[in-house]
Scaffold this active site. Structure first.
Site, PDB file in Angstrom:
ATOM      1  N   THR C 515      -1.411   4.286  -2.958  1.00 35.02           N
ATOM      2  CA  THR C 515      -1.570   4.358  -1.507  1.00 35.02           C
ATOM      3  C   THR C 515      -1.096   3.023  -0.923  1.00 35.02           C
ATOM      4  OG1 THR C 515      -3.428   5.842  -1.848  1.00 35.02           O
ATOM      5  CG2 THR C 515      -3.219   4.923   0.343  1.00 35.02           C
ATOM      6  N   HIS C 516       0.016   2.531  -1.473  1.00 36.14           N
ATOM      7  CA  HIS C 516       0.549   1.243  -1.034  1.00 36.14           C
ATOM      8  C   HIS C 516       1.686   1.475  -0.056  1.00 36.14           C
ATOM      9  CE1 HIS C 516      -0.951  -0.160  -5.253  1.00 36.14           C
ATOM     10  NE2 HIS C 516      -1.937   0.149  -4.454  1.00 36.14           N
ATOM     11  N   ASN C 517       1.326   2.061   1.092  1.00 38.46           N
ATOM     12  CA  ASN C 517       2.301   2.311   2.153  1.00 38.46           C
ATOM     13  C   ASN C 517       2.392   1.034   2.979  1.00 38.46           C
ATOM     14  OD1 ASN C 517       0.233   4.634   1.722  1.00 38.46           O
ATOM     15  ND2 ASN C 517       2.141   5.691   2.198  1.00 38.46           N
TER      16      ASN C 517
END
Lengths: 220, 249, 589
Positions: C515-517
């Site tokens: 979830t490293h947006n």
């Protein structure tokens, strides 16, 4: 003892004294003969206080050993011998055992067939409710997690993790938590119990001990 | 008996006395040894009570799940593990009704990267697809449950690889969901109705919901031996089913 | 009917990691702060307790702790030429919600970026020349340097109590740590967590190949710790339910265990949960925010006036907030004009599976979210990229975080996906496999961006965020290269079979990949290519600050949280000591 003397005696020494006294009384009262022993020779002396089948002596604060994890029992004996778990009475007994003796004793009691017990509880309803809440939920204010998360559902213990608490002597559970709090018992992995006990008040400890003690344990 | 469900527990957050356990403290001493060393009570599987699937659907689902994860020398298959029961409770519950699914239209078929784009809830999808499958099997003459294992596998492969339209559901999408839910039903905590008596966890050596490994992690390469433990078991090692746990805190 | 509330000094949108820290600092400095959180309040007791929390179906598969996607999703397409469709179930990335935000269920992997990362464009040009990059790659310098951020990294890590071993203290390389790291001022607050068996095997093999293994920095603590805020944490017991789960033992560094007790005790702070902020309101000049509008859980609409607005929600939500509020010019890839939504990036994840004989017991279920062993030899610009045709890299590690069987049952390539053959392989390999994580950087490009969707809406009637993204060639080349290197380490471990899975195009939303947006409200020195200045202050509206990974111009080889923590303290420093003393633009345009 006068009240003054009691209040000036450190609690850990009091606890050790109480257990020593009880231990000596047990040996004197029971006088277990070698012929009655069912386990290895090295377990004979344990039975004097802890009972023929490791059922313990709840009112005297002598813990039940029957069905406890062998791994846990071995570790406690090693730690008594080294002093990581401070108890003058147990230290003497533990030091007298070889590593092989410790394994034999631990295995014997872990498979001992002690009768089903439910210790009659004298705790109040609110005290039991607090104990149950600590056991199953923990406390945000005290920042402690549920005891059951490591000690298993209804405190039955989790192998390789934590010993059973169900049906254990109230006096023993109280003294164990207190000794973590006072850091006379330093053998908890990761300082997990030291952290927990450090957050609890005396009445929290009393409630948790009362609750777990009231749970059934043993084989029918 | 006043059973506290997880739903009421969640709703009661903030109230001091709500507890997460399902069982009330019993006055009677329990019948079996409450030690974490003893295996959980393994009872003969009672027949599942199906609430979502009708009889025809049950016959297909039970046989199909058993082909996806068959019984063999390693242990029970999907059927004995209660996987069809798991599917039944999930599809008939909040998940089947569209929990955790963005349901607004319009609906357009997209690329594989864009994932699921059908308007069906999981429950609707299964009913739609199964209706087409059962109709197809009826027209072939042999019920799925009476086919040989090879024939069953061939049929399932045709669903898996094909684009057959099953009342609006591409067969590959149906198959994918069936397989995914079968694996879930096999390996999830037994509170959900599958993984009966933790047979799947025992088979692979997964210890379950009680998980303090602070000391054990130091024993490099040593096989971890402990009975698996369910989040729904009590001090007598009885597992209390709870298929309605919501998909939110 | 909108109810207008009494004005406060500060509104914080989102009370997750960033919001909690910002609110605590500003409330402690005497300002009246309102924190608006869309989700609910939750605490270690009772909500995070086990065994209930150790439920893989509920938290892993059904995503119980994640943002409610039934009411608000994100639409997605790989290319501008396609029509974006809603991501109807979260899979690839899992935005959080609720008090404490996604930090509640992070893995605790806590790495700093390197000095090179903050000046990536300049240093790449210097080292490899101006023609090295593909022409559509739009990497940029951040406008802030590593050494400016170092004290803030330190402060954040001591807030968390992160467990690790320093590799470079003030320029001195320290054995046992990561020799590639940029200099830190002192050791980690607590020593490294115990090493997993798979990590020990990896360490030996990596060392034998001349690489530099070190313990993964972990915010699942190795021992009891009291942080500078006076909040206590316990030691982690390696339960193997870390990412996607909350910690029952007060052992994972999350807002509830590091700062919320202090924040919530301060009467200057007011928490309002169940509040969905609709937009930041601007005055008629559109250069000043007057506050925010939000709708509460009962559907009532409120206007909360404030002198200062800080949007500290998840990266994607920060971008959407600016677009919905019409702050800054939206980016249009066709014209290359505009800035909001520009330079969206992600993480390029690959993996390697090493299969062992059945007498080798890995016990994958004993783990914390960050009890791995890693090398940075192929991360960032730590190796010479001359002739390779790409920039960036991955950390490579035996990062075993769990053995939860619905999702984790590794099987060799070619195994059937069901039936007896599948079951045989699962039994044979479950406890005898080591998985490597290859955690790769992500360059930004002209084509990857965020904007508002023209069709799909949330439950409040507002357009969803639209994501247009595919892996650039640069990153695919990088993934292939590092995977080949990692396969060699697997072989050096003595595995019977080693299978590498390098990341391939197209990017799919159906497979989890972190979830490293990042990006969309990029920070920088040039307003034509950034949305906020180096202090994270909006160029367009000086009383709006945007604090989140949305400010990253591109993503590096490591998890974004530590860097975001450092930027949070950096921005707070600027807000307290510069902005609030003299409100206005901190940097001239």
């Amino acid at each position: 003892m006068t009240r003054r003397a009691l209040s000036s005696t450190p609690r850990r020494v009091e606890a050790a004294r109480a257990l020593t006294l009880a231990g000596l009384m047990m040996l004197a009262a029971h006088g277990i003969a070698r012929a009655e022993t069912t386990g290895p020779a090295s377990a004979t002396v344990c039975e004097g206080c802890h009972g023929l089948h490791g059922e313990g002596n709840a009112p005297a604060g002598i813990p039940r050993l029957a069905g406890q994890s062998a791994e846990y029992l071995s570790k406690q004996l090693e730690d008594y011998a080294s002093g990581d778990r401070a108890n003058p009475v147990m230290q003497n007994f533990a030091k007298a055992l070889s590593h092989a003796d410790i394994e034999a004793v631990a295995t014997y009691f872990s498979t001992a067939d002690a009768p089903r017990t439910v210790i009659p509880s004298t705790a109040s309803v609110p005290q039991l409710a607090l104990g149950r809440r600590l056991a199953r939920q923990g406390s945000e204010a005290k920042r402690v997690q549920a005891c059951d998360s490591c000690h298993g559902p209804d405190g039955i213990g989790v192998l390789h993790a934590a010993p059973y608490l169900a049906g254990q002597s109230v006096q023993y559970l109280t003294s164990a938590l207190t000794s973590f709090q006072l850091r006379t018992r330093k053998n908890d992995p990761g300082k997990l119990m030291t952290s927990v006990a450090g957050q609890l008040s005396a009445s929290d400890i009393a409630a948790a001990a009362a609750y777990f003690s009231s749970l059934p344990t043993g084989t029918p | 008996m006043n059973k506290v469900t997880r739903r009421s527990f969640v709703a009661g957050i903030g109230a001091a006395s709500v507890l997460p356990a399902a069982s009330a403290l019993s006055e009677e001493p329990p019948a079996s040894p409450p030690s974490s060393h003893t295996p959980a009570v393994t009872q003969a599987a009672p027949p599942a009570i199906y609430l979502f699937f009708n009889a025809g659907e049950v016959a297909f689902i039970e046989a199909a799940c058993e082909r996806l994860i068959p019984a063999d020398e390693h242990g029970p298959g999907a059927l004995a593990a209660g996987v069809p029961n798991y599917l039944d409770k999930q599809l008939g519950g909040a998940w089947g009704a569209g929990e955790r699914l963005y349901r607004s239209g319009p609906w357009t078929a997209g690329s594989a990267s864009q994932g699921y784009q059908l308007p069906f809830t999981p429950g609707e999808l299964f009913h739609q697809a199964l209706r087409a499958i059962i109709h197809d099997l009826d027209s072939r003459g042999t019920p799925f449950s009476k086919m040989t294992a090879d024939a069953q596998d061939a049929y399932l492969k045709s669903l898996e690889g094909g684009d057959t339209d099953l009342n609006g559901v591409p067969s590959g999408v149906f198959f994918g969901m069936l397989l995914q839910m079968t694996v879930e039903g096999f390996f999830s905590d037994p509170v959900y109705g599958g993984n009966r008596d933790m047979v799947a966890w025992r088979m692979i050596g997964f210890p379950g919901a009680y998980a303090d490994y602070y000391e054990s992690i130091d024993r490099h390469g040593v096989k971890f031996e402990r009975e698996p433990m369910s989040l729904g078991e009590d001090g007598e090692r009885h597992i209390h089913p709870d298929p309605n746990i919501p998909a939110h805190l | 009917m909108v109810q207008r509330l009494k004005e406060v000094d500060v509104v914080v949108i989102g009370v997750g990691m960033v919001g909690s820290i910002v609110a605590k600092e500003l409330a402690a400095a005497g300002y009246k702060v309102v924190g608006l959180e869309r989700g609910e309040a939750r605490f270690t007791v009772p909500q995070f307790q086990s065994p209930a929390i150790h439920d893989e179906l509920r938290f892993d598969i059904r995503k119980a702790l994640m943002q409610d996607n039934t009411r608000e999703a994100v639409t997605f397409r790989n290319q501008s030429a396609e029509k974006a469709l809603p991501i109807r179930r979260w899979e690839s990335f899992l935005p959080g919600t609720g008090l404490g935000g996604s930090m509640v269920h992070w893995n605790g992997q806590t790495y700093r970026f390197q000095a090179n990362d903050f000046e990536l464009a300049t240093r790449t040009r210097e080292r490899y020349g101006s023609n090295f990059l593909d022409p559509d790659v739009t990497i940029q310098d951040w406008g802030v340097t590593y050494s400016e951020l170092e004290p803030h990294y330190d402060r954040f890590e001591y807030l968390l109590g992160t467990s690790g071993k320093a590799g470079n203290i003030k320029g001195q390389i320290v054995p046992g740590g990561d020799p590639f790291e940029s200099p830190r001022s002192r050791e980690y607050p607590t020593p490294p967590q115990k090493e997993h068996y798979s990590g020990a095997m990896f360490r030996k093999a990596a060392s034998s190949l001349g690489y530099h293994p070190f313990p993964q920095p972990s915010s699942n603590l190795s021992q009891p710790y009291t942080n500078p805020e006076g909040v206590k944490l316990n030691a982690c017991v390696f339960c193997g339910f870390c990412e996607r789960y909350a910690c029952e033992h007060f052992a994972k560094s999350v807002p509830q265990t590091i700062i919320l007790p202090v924040l919530l005790a301060n009467p200057n702070f007011e928490l309002r949960t169940g509040c969905q902020v609709q937009r930041i309101n601007l005055d008629s000049t559109r250069k000043k925010a007057t506050g925010v509008t939000y709708i509460d859980a009962a559907g009532k609409e409120f206007e909360q006036p404030a002198s200062l607005v800080i949007t500290s929600s998840f990266a994607l939500n920060n971008v959407r907030m600016l677009l919905l509020s019409r702050i800054g010019a939206p980016y249009d890839p066709a014209t290359a004009k505009g800035v909001v939504g520009r330079n969206y990036a992600y993480q390029t994840m690959s993996s390697v599976a090493s299969f062992f004989d059945e007498d080798v017991f890995i016990n994958p279920f004993m783990a914390s979210g960050a009890s791995g062993t890693l090398i940075n030899d192929f991360a960032g610009d730590n190796f010479d990229h001359s002739g390779l045709g790409f920039i960036g890299g991955s950390f490579i590690g035996a990062v075993n975080t769990n053995g939860r069987p619905i999702q984790y049952h590794p099987v060799p390539p070619g195994t059937p996906s069901w039936g007896k053959g599948w079951k045989d392989a699962v039994v044979k390999h479950y406890n005898h496999t080591v998985m490597f994580s290859l955690h790769g950087s992500s360059v930004s490009t002209r084509q990857n961006y965020l904007d508002l969707d023209p069709t799909y809406k949330d439950a409040w009637g507002q357009p969803l965020l639209r994501m247009t993204f595919d892996f650039p060639q640069n990153d695919l080349k990088m993934a292939a290269y590092v995977t080949a290197k990692a396969v060699e380490i697997g072989k050096a471990m003595g595995a019977k079979q080693v299978a590498g899975s390098p990341r391939k195009a197209p990017y799919t939303t159906t497979q989890y990949q972190t979830t490293h947006n990042t990006g969309g409200t990029v920070m920088g020195s040039d307003p034509s290519t950034s949305v906020v200045n180096r202090y994270l202050q909006s160029w367009d509206v000086p009383n709006v600050f945007v604090i989140g990974a949305s400010v990253y111009p591109q993503n590096a080889s490591w998890n974004p949280t530590d860097t975001l923590g450092a930027l949070t303290y950096w921005a707070i420093d600027a807000i307290k000591n510069k902005y609030l003393k003299n409100p206005g633009r901190l940097v001239s345009a």
